[in-house]
Write an enzyme that holds these catalytic residues in place. Structure first.
Site, PDB file in Angstrom:
ATOM      1  N   MET A  15       8.421   3.729 -10.629  1.00 28.06           N
ATOM      2  CA  MET A  15       8.583   3.592  -9.175  1.00 28.06           C
ATOM      3  C   MET A  15      10.055   3.624  -8.776  1.00 28.06           C
ATOM      4  O   MET A  15      10.445   4.304  -7.819  1.00 28.06           O
ATOM      5  CB  MET A  15       7.940   2.296  -8.688  1.00 28.06           C
ATOM      6  N   VAL A  86      12.236  -4.517  -9.719  1.00 32.37           N
ATOM      7  CA  VAL A  86      11.972  -5.208 -10.982  1.00 32.37           C
ATOM      8  C   VAL A  86      10.684  -6.006 -10.852  1.00 32.37           C
ATOM      9  O   VAL A  86      10.160  -6.185  -9.753  1.00 32.37           O
ATOM     10  CB  VAL A  86      13.147  -6.129 -11.370  1.00 32.37           C
ATOM     11  N   ALA A  88       7.984  -8.699 -10.325  1.00 31.56           N
ATOM     12  CA  ALA A  88       7.959  -9.854  -9.433  1.00 31.56           C
ATOM     13  C   ALA A  88       8.047 -11.147 -10.224  1.00 31.56           C
ATOM     14  O   ALA A  88       7.616 -11.240 -11.375  1.00 31.56           O
ATOM     15  CB  ALA A  88       6.684  -9.841  -8.593  1.00 31.56           C
ATOM     16  N   SER A 140       4.418   0.999  -0.690  1.00 29.08           N
ATOM     17  CA  SER A 140       3.095   1.416  -1.149  1.00 29.08           C
ATOM     18  C   SER A 140       3.009   2.930  -1.241  1.00 29.08           C
ATOM     19  O   SER A 140       3.604   3.653  -0.450  1.00 29.08           O
ATOM     20  CB  SER A 140       2.007   0.916  -0.198  1.00 29.08           C
ATOM     21  N   LYS A 197       2.481  -6.306   3.092  1.00 29.50           N
ATOM     22  CA  LYS A 197       2.128  -5.545   1.888  1.00 29.50           C
ATOM     23  C   LYS A 197       0.977  -6.223   1.152  1.00 29.50           C
ATOM     24  O   LYS A 197       0.081  -5.545   0.619  1.00 29.50           O
ATOM     25  CB  LYS A 197       3.353  -5.441   0.971  1.00 29.50           C
ATOM     26  N   HIS A 200      -2.108  -5.351   2.970  1.00 32.78           N
ATOM     27  CA  HIS A 200      -2.414  -3.956   2.638  1.00 32.78           C
ATOM     28  C   HIS A 200      -3.150  -3.891   1.299  1.00 32.78           C
ATOM     29  O   HIS A 200      -4.185  -3.225   1.172  1.00 32.78           O
ATOM     30  CB  HIS A 200      -1.117  -3.145   2.560  1.00 32.78           C
ATOM     31  N   ASN A 201      -2.619  -4.582   0.290  1.00 33.10           N
ATOM     32  CA  ASN A 201      -3.238  -4.539  -1.035  1.00 33.10           C
ATOM     33  C   ASN A 201      -4.615  -5.184  -1.041  1.00 33.10           C
ATOM     34  O   ASN A 201      -5.520  -4.741  -1.748  1.00 33.10           O
ATOM     35  CB  ASN A 201      -2.331  -5.214  -2.056  1.00 33.10           C
ATOM     36  N   GLU A 204      -6.934  -2.797   0.380  1.00 38.47           N
ATOM     37  CA  GLU A 204      -7.129  -1.791  -0.675  1.00 38.47           C
ATOM     38  C   GLU A 204      -8.212  -2.238  -1.654  1.00 38.47           C
ATOM     39  O   GLU A 204      -9.088  -1.451  -2.042  1.00 38.47           O
ATOM     40  CB  GLU A 204      -5.808  -1.567  -1.400  1.00 38.47           C
TER      41      GLU A 204
END
Length: 490
Positions: A15, A86, A88, A140, A197, A200-201, A204
């Site tokens: 990423m 990096v 989390a 994302s 986020k 969002h996950n 998902e």
């Protein structure tokens, strides 16, 4: 040495690497640093030798590797902007600690990993006290999104936004009739970016489980082949269900295994998780909001992980004798489509309700319409009807639940008969459909003005003197009954 880099990035996993290339492709000079010096050299060497598949002409020269932290920070233009990609947790804190001695007041640290919003809140406050500006930014889109245009959800110190806006909006995905609306906009203070986020996950998780349940129903109730499933999902992706997840599901059914047959049929049915869906469910409980779909999706993964136990139970526990559907095949497929659509709407409705509750709890000023557009492109849950969600919040920024918007109210009403037929049929055939069921139960619970909690409160007052409110008295006024003395029915 004169500062020459527009931004620095720490952490060169895939990423991080793709984000660096994306930035360089858009004309920004990027300094890169990794704890392991060999990784930095390997990356810069590979970029320099790239044939052009990923790296635009001239972009390689804009990627500069460093093996010394002080030299890396010194290469950055003021105010220094450092993005962390990096792992989390402790690794983020350790990286910040290594950078701080070399940073000055006004410099900016951006955490682009999947950090817990609670950690981002803490880091925002701690760094603000030192004069360093912190941004917790959700990113994302996976590896491809990082390279070609992700959805970016920045939050934290708003004073930092004007200094990073150009870079992030340049590299983000673009949507709209002219493909010029960036899927990147300021979200809010503190940990708001990582909270968005996280939601969002969580959505998902729900989307993926709903699709899997639709697949399971069609495959087992109708004995559909992968070729037939491909055609169904292809048609669904041309209508209101058009989305990245439907698209990739369609494509999965086309991939054959080298040993014969289709690959999807040979994959072990145990799902993994990285934790963000679980975080959303946990915080929903803290807030007291019923985010039931995502929670059931998390539990579905947990149950799938109990593979050995399920194998043993399958040989012992009985179920219905009839496990196939004998009715109108075409109608049933369309029923599943409509049930999936209605359930997805409930999932997003729950997600935005939780965002509203969190905004109230933490004093954030979230723009739900803007958030919907952040997810319109680049990210995993990108879909056609996110545009409809934005329209709903544009019409009424204070909309308390998406299900109350005229568009979605009509959509769910139209799908309701199919939705109920699918859930009841699946239950009768013994299929596990926790998220379809949770969606319908949420809808039925939300649309009823009176639930069974009156009896629950009577029970709590009976055994624990927890008190209750009355329908014929002002809200907030508390009552207690000595239920043993007052019993009249024996």
């Amino acid at each position: 040495m004169a500062a020459e880099c527009d931004i620095g990035l720490v952490g060169l996993a895939v990423m991080g690497q793709n984000l660096v290339i994306n930035m360089a492709n858009h004309g920004f000079t990027v300094g890169v640093y990794n704890r392991t010096a060999a990784t930095t050299k390997e990356f810069t060497d590979r970029v320099a030798a790239d044939s052009g598949d990923k790296v635009a002409a001239g972009a390689a020269a804009r990627i500069i590797g460093y093996t010394d932290v002080a030299e890396f920070v010194g290469s950055l233009k003021s105010p220094r902007r450092v993005m962390l990609m990096v792992k989390a947790g402790d690794a983020v804190d350790q990286t910040i600690s290594a950078l701080k001695p070399h940073l000055s007041k006004g410099d900016i640290i951006i955490d682009g990993g999947n950090s817990d919003f609670v950690d981002s809140e803490r880091r925002f406050k701690d760094l603000k006290a030192t004069g360093i500006r912190f941004v917790g930014s959700g990113v994302s889109g996976g590896e491809e999104g990082a390279l070609k245009g992700p959805s970016i959800m920045p939050g934290g110190d708003h004073d930092a936004w004007s200094h990073i806006k150009d870079i992030y909006q340049s590299i983000s995905a673009k949507v709209g009739p002219k493909a010029d609306i960036p899927c990147c906009e300021w979200v809010g203070d503190g940990g708001a970016g990582h909270y968005v986020k996280m939601v969002h996950n969580g959505i998902e998780y729900g989307d993926m489980q709903l699709i899997c349940e639709a697949y399971f129903i069609l495959k087992n109730a109708l004995q559909m082949t992968n070729e037939e499933l491909y055609q169904v999902f292809k048609e669904w992706n041309e209508g209101e269900l058009e989305s990245y997840l439907i698209e990739i599901t369609r494509d999965i059914f086309t991939v054959k295994d080298a040993g014969g047959g289709y690959l999807v049929d040979k994959i072990l049915d145990t799902a993994q998780q990285k934790g963000t869906g679980k975080w959303m469910s946990q915080h929903a409980l803290d807030l007291g909001v019923p985010t039931t779909l995502i929670t059931e999706a998390v539990y579905a993964r947990c149950l799938s992980a109990q593979k050995d136990e399920r194998e043993r139970a399958s040989k012992i526990l009985p179920g219905p004798e009839v496990t196939t559907f004998a009715g109108d095949r075409k109608q049933f497929i369309d029923d599943v489509r409509q049930a999936l659509y209605a359930s997805k709407l409930c999932s997003y409705a729950q997600g935005f309700v939780q965002l509203d509750a969190a905004a109230k709890e933490f004093g954030w000023k979230l723009n739900n319409g803007s958030i919907a557009m952040l997810w319109r492109g680049g990210c995993i849950i990108r879909s056609r009807f996110l545009g409809d969600i934005k329209n709903a919040f544009d019409k009424n920024p204070n909309l308390e639940n998406l299900l109350l918007d005229d568009f979605f109210k009509k959509a769910v009403a139209a799908a309701q008969p199919s939705w109920r037929r699918v859930v009841s049929s699946a239950v009768q055939m013994g299929f596990s459909i926790p998220v379809f069921s949770a969606a319908l139960n949420y809808y039925d619970g939300y649309r009823q003005g009176r639930l069974s909690a009156n009896l629950l409160q009577a029970q709590r007052d009976y055994f624990g003197a927890h008190t209750y409110e009355r329908t014929d008295k002002p809200r907030g006024e508390k009552f207690h009954t000595d239920w043993i003395r007052e019993r009249s029915l024996k």
